[in-house]
Design a protein around this motif. Structure first.
Motif, mmCIF file in Angstrom:
data_model
loop_
_atom_site.group_PDB
_atom_site.id
_atom_site.type_symbol
_atom_site.label_atom_id
_atom_site.label_comp_id
_atom_site.label_asym_id
_atom_site.label_seq_id
_atom_site.Cartn_x
_atom_site.Cartn_y
_atom_site.Cartn_z
ATOM 1 N N GLN A 78 12.561 -33.729 20.972
ATOM 2 C CA GLN A 78 11.821 -32.755 21.776
ATOM 3 C C GLN A 78 10.828 -33.484 22.683
ATOM 4 O O GLN A 78 9.913 -34.149 22.201
ATOM 5 C CB GLN A 78 11.126 -31.753 20.858
ATOM 6 N N ILE A 79 11.062 -33.364 23.966
ATOM 7 C CA ILE A 79 10.291 -34.143 24.945
ATOM 8 C C ILE A 79 9.320 -33.292 25.750
ATOM 9 O O ILE A 79 8.588 -33.823 26.576
ATOM 10 C CB ILE A 79 11.237 -34.889 25.906
ATOM 11 N N CYS A 80 9.331 -31.990 25.527
ATOM 12 C CA CYS A 80 8.403 -31.160 26.304
ATOM 13 C C CYS A 80 7.927 -29.984 25.470
ATOM 14 O O CYS A 80 8.639 -29.479 24.601
ATOM 15 C CB CYS A 80 9.043 -30.680 27.605
ATOM 16 N N GLU A 81 6.706 -29.578 25.751
ATOM 17 C CA GLU A 81 6.142 -28.355 25.195
ATOM 18 C C GLU A 81 5.132 -27.826 26.198
ATOM 19 O O GLU A 81 4.546 -28.583 26.975
ATOM 20 C CB GLU A 81 5.470 -28.608 23.840
ATOM 21 N N GLY A 82 4.962 -26.534 26.191
ATOM 22 C CA GLY A 82 4.016 -25.942 27.121
ATOM 23 C C GLY A 82 2.579 -26.222 26.714
ATOM 24 O O GLY A 82 2.291 -26.661 25.606
ATOM 25 N N GLY A 83 1.675 -25.957 27.642
ATOM 26 C CA GLY A 83 0.260 -26.054 27.336
ATOM 27 C C GLY A 83 -0.248 -24.736 26.790
ATOM 28 O O GLY A 83 0.443 -23.709 26.819
ATOM 29 N N LEU A 84 -1.460 -24.759 26.284
ATOM 30 C CA LEU A 84 -2.040 -23.549 25.682
ATOM 31 C C LEU A 84 -3.529 -23.484 25.975
ATOM 32 O O LEU A 84 -4.241 -24.486 25.854
ATOM 33 C CB LEU A 84 -1.819 -23.560 24.170
ATOM 34 N N PRO A 97 13.695 -25.962 32.505
ATOM 35 C CA PRO A 97 15.099 -26.082 32.118
ATOM 36 C C PRO A 97 15.339 -26.372 30.640
ATOM 37 O O PRO A 97 16.431 -26.081 30.133
ATOM 38 C CB PRO A 97 15.610 -27.244 32.996
ATOM 39 N N LEU A 98 14.356 -26.938 29.934
ATOM 40 C CA LEU A 98 14.562 -27.269 28.523
ATOM 41 C C LEU A 98 13.919 -26.266 27.569
ATOM 42 O O LEU A 98 13.926 -26.464 26.353
ATOM 43 C CB LEU A 98 14.022 -28.672 28.227
ATOM 44 N N LEU A 99 13.388 -25.185 28.110
ATOM 45 C CA LEU A 99 12.745 -24.171 27.282
ATOM 46 C C LEU A 99 13.332 -22.799 27.566
ATOM 47 O O LEU A 99 13.783 -22.529 28.687
ATOM 48 C CB LEU A 99 11.236 -24.161 27.543
ATOM 49 N N PRO A 100 13.341 -21.917 26.581
ATOM 50 C CA PRO A 100 13.903 -20.577 26.798
ATOM 51 C C PRO A 100 13.070 -19.781 27.786
ATOM 52 O O PRO A 100 11.839 -19.928 27.822
ATOM 53 C CB PRO A 100 13.869 -19.951 25.403
ATOM 54 N N PRO A 101 13.707 -18.948 28.586
ATOM 55 C CA PRO A 101 12.948 -18.125 29.538
ATOM 56 C C PRO A 101 11.938 -17.239 28.804
ATOM 57 O O PRO A 101 12.209 -16.725 27.719
ATOM 58 C CB PRO A 101 14.039 -17.272 30.200
ATOM 59 N N ILE A 123 18.553 -33.489 23.473
ATOM 60 C CA ILE A 123 17.223 -33.508 24.093
ATOM 61 C C ILE A 123 16.808 -32.064 24.366
ATOM 62 O O ILE A 123 17.563 -31.290 24.961
ATOM 63 C CB ILE A 123 17.244 -34.312 25.409
ATOM 64 N N SER A 124 15.609 -31.690 23.928
ATOM 65 C CA SER A 124 15.190 -30.296 24.062
ATOM 66 C C SER A 124 13.676 -30.219 24.209
ATOM 67 O O SER A 124 12.985 -31.235 24.297
ATOM 68 C CB SER A 124 15.646 -29.487 22.841
ATOM 69 N N GLY A 125 13.190 -28.999 24.204
ATOM 70 C CA GLY A 125 11.759 -28.742 24.227
ATOM 71 C C GLY A 125 11.377 -27.877 23.048
ATOM 72 O O GLY A 125 12.236 -27.386 22.305
ATOM 73 N N VAL A 126 10.090 -27.663 22.871
ATOM 74 C CA VAL A 126 9.601 -26.859 21.752
ATOM 75 C C VAL A 126 8.711 -25.747 22.294
ATOM 76 O O VAL A 126 7.955 -25.954 23.255
ATOM 77 C CB VAL A 126 8.848 -27.750 20.737
ATOM 78 N N VAL A 127 8.802 -24.559 21.692
ATOM 79 C CA VAL A 127 8.088 -23.403 22.237
ATOM 80 C C VAL A 127 6.666 -23.283 21.701
ATOM 81 O O VAL A 127 5.853 -22.550 22.271
ATOM 82 C CB VAL A 127 8.856 -22.089 21.957
#
Length: 438
Positions: free
Chosen positions: A193-199, A261-265, A379-383
């Motif tokens: 997992q190479i990306c996650e959103g900010g908070l 692109p690596l996270l669900p809409p 390769i993915s992201g995390v929510v």
């Protein structure tokens, strides 16, 4: 390259010779309750210091130098490291605080028993994320047992308070405990997992005008305010209701029109987490009176959990949100003169986003080594958010890689033991790839 591959094989052999080490360490860690005291205050459950005693002993046993300090009273961070080059330095981070168990009767196992059955190790913190800490220690232990000397400095960060904002990692960063790259060993279910959103946590304060419930301004009686009569009150809850409706439309627009692109809409949600309204504003920023419906409330306080995309900056999203609030206020005569107040980083909460390139050497190493071990990584992201954001905010390249399991923040939490063993070997190989061999 030959030296690196030989070192990886040697480390894997050493780990296989103590194959149950990470599982047994996870079991020991789970059996020491370490519920974050910000959720429940109970000395029997708030035993983070005892967990860190065990972690410190394990790090010391393999010859790592150890730094330990209290982030909060009786809530210590522990960092162990082997010296080496800063250019090839790497840190592995995991948190040892856990969320509360909830209603124990809903569990089919002892939440702090560390029971093993059907290839799964059960207990609060098993997958989130004491197994991640155990895997990191097991990986470095295997490298040390194989007699491998690394070129780069490698560190293990065992931190507190991730579950309530990541202030353990924040404090480690403030003290300069950084590296060129980081692996956060949160559960990743065989994914890199190479990306996650900010908070952000945001507080919205809406101001009305207090008064008697019989003398309430509304649009049907716009002329009730007369110089020879009392001024009509303005109900802050009424304004809050309209604001929340507008907020829902704003959220829908930003989720629909901006995606990664690596996270669900739709992961960039705005959650209305708490709302309190009443009369008078106290020194803590909350209403003073919330029990008398005969008083028209002049204060409404709304707390938001505001997620944003990995490729957005806090400056961009703050500007966008404040523009939304401003335009909302301009549509109301009262709010034009009494604009809504926006408070950022409520409670100090801010997670910078993670957006590591997929071709980063750490990501590629983890992918390669998992594949060699028979996995089928992607390769993915995390929510959700992790401590990765705090290191990234300080300039550290980060990736998330950990074991598989389920039940985190729920009942019957467990970690899959085969996944834990494979994660330990994957981490060991990537440490060697990144740090290099002398």
């Amino acid at each position: 390259m030959a030296n690196v591959e030989a070192a990886v094989k040697a480390a894997w052999k050493a780990i296989d010779e103590e194959r149950s080490y990470a599982t047994e360490l996870t079991q020991k860690l789970v059996r020491i309750p370490s519920v974050n005291p910000k959720f429940i205050k109970d000395p029997r459950q708030n035993r983070e210091s005892a967990v860190q005693d065990l972690v410190e002993a394990e790090l010391s046993s393999i010859g790592m130098s150890v730094d330990r300090w209290d982030v909060f009273p009786e809530r210590p961070n522990v960092i162990g490291q082997f010296a080496g080059s800063e250019e090839r330095s790497l840190l592995l981070c995991g948190h040892i605080d856990v969320v509360p168990v909830g209603e124990r009767s809903t569990w089919t196992v002892d939440p702090f028993g560390g029971e093993i059955k059907d290839g799964k190790l059960y207990g609060r913190g098993a997958v989130d994320m004491k197994s991640g800490v155990a895997a990191a220690i097991g990986a470095v232990r295997g490298i040390h047992a194989a007699g491998i000397e690394l070129q780069g400095r490698v560190a293990i960060h065992s931190v507190v308070d991730e579950e309530s904002g990541g202030f353990g990692a924040i404090d480690a960063v403030k003290r300069g405990h950084l590296a060129k790259a980081a692996i956060i060993t949160e559960p990743s279910w065989g994914e890199i997992q190479i990306c996650e959103g900010g908070l952000e946590w945001i507080r919205i304060t809406i101001t009305g005008r207090q008064g008697h419930s019989a003398w309430r301004y509304n649009e049907l009686w716009p002329q009730r305010e007369r110089p020879d009569r009392l001024r009509p009150a303005v109900n802050a809850i009424d304004i809050a209701a309209r604001f929340l409706d507008a907020l829902r439309n704003f959220e829908s627009s930003r989720c629909r029109n901006r995606q990664h692109p690596l996270l669900p809409p739709g992961m960039n949600t705005i959650n209305v987490g708490a709302m309190r309204a009443g009369a008078g504003l106290g020194p803590d920023g909350l209403p003073l009176i919330m029990t008398n419906p005969a008083i028209i409330p002049d204060v409404a306080v709304i707390d938001l959990d505001y997620k944003f995309l990995p490729n957005q900056t806090k400056e961009d999203i703050r500007s966008e949100f404040e523009a939304f609030v401003h335009h909302f206020c301009q549509q109301d005569l009262w709010l034009q003169k009494n604009p809504i107040k926006v408070e950022w980083e409520l409670g100090g909460m801010h997670f910078p986003p993670l957006n590591t390139p997929p071709d980063h050497p750490i990501a590629q190493s983890l992918f390669k080594r998992q594949t060699q071990l028979g996995g089928k990584p992607k390769i993915s992201g995390v929510v959700f958010v992790t401590d990765a954001g705090h290191y990234v905010g300080a300039g550290v390249d980060a990736v998330i890689c950990g074991a598989a399991g389920d039940g985190f923040h729920g009942i019957d939490e467990y970690v899959d033991i085969v996944s834990l063993e494979e994660t330990t070997k994957t981490l060991a190989a990537t440490i060697i790839d990144w740090c290099g061999v002398k």
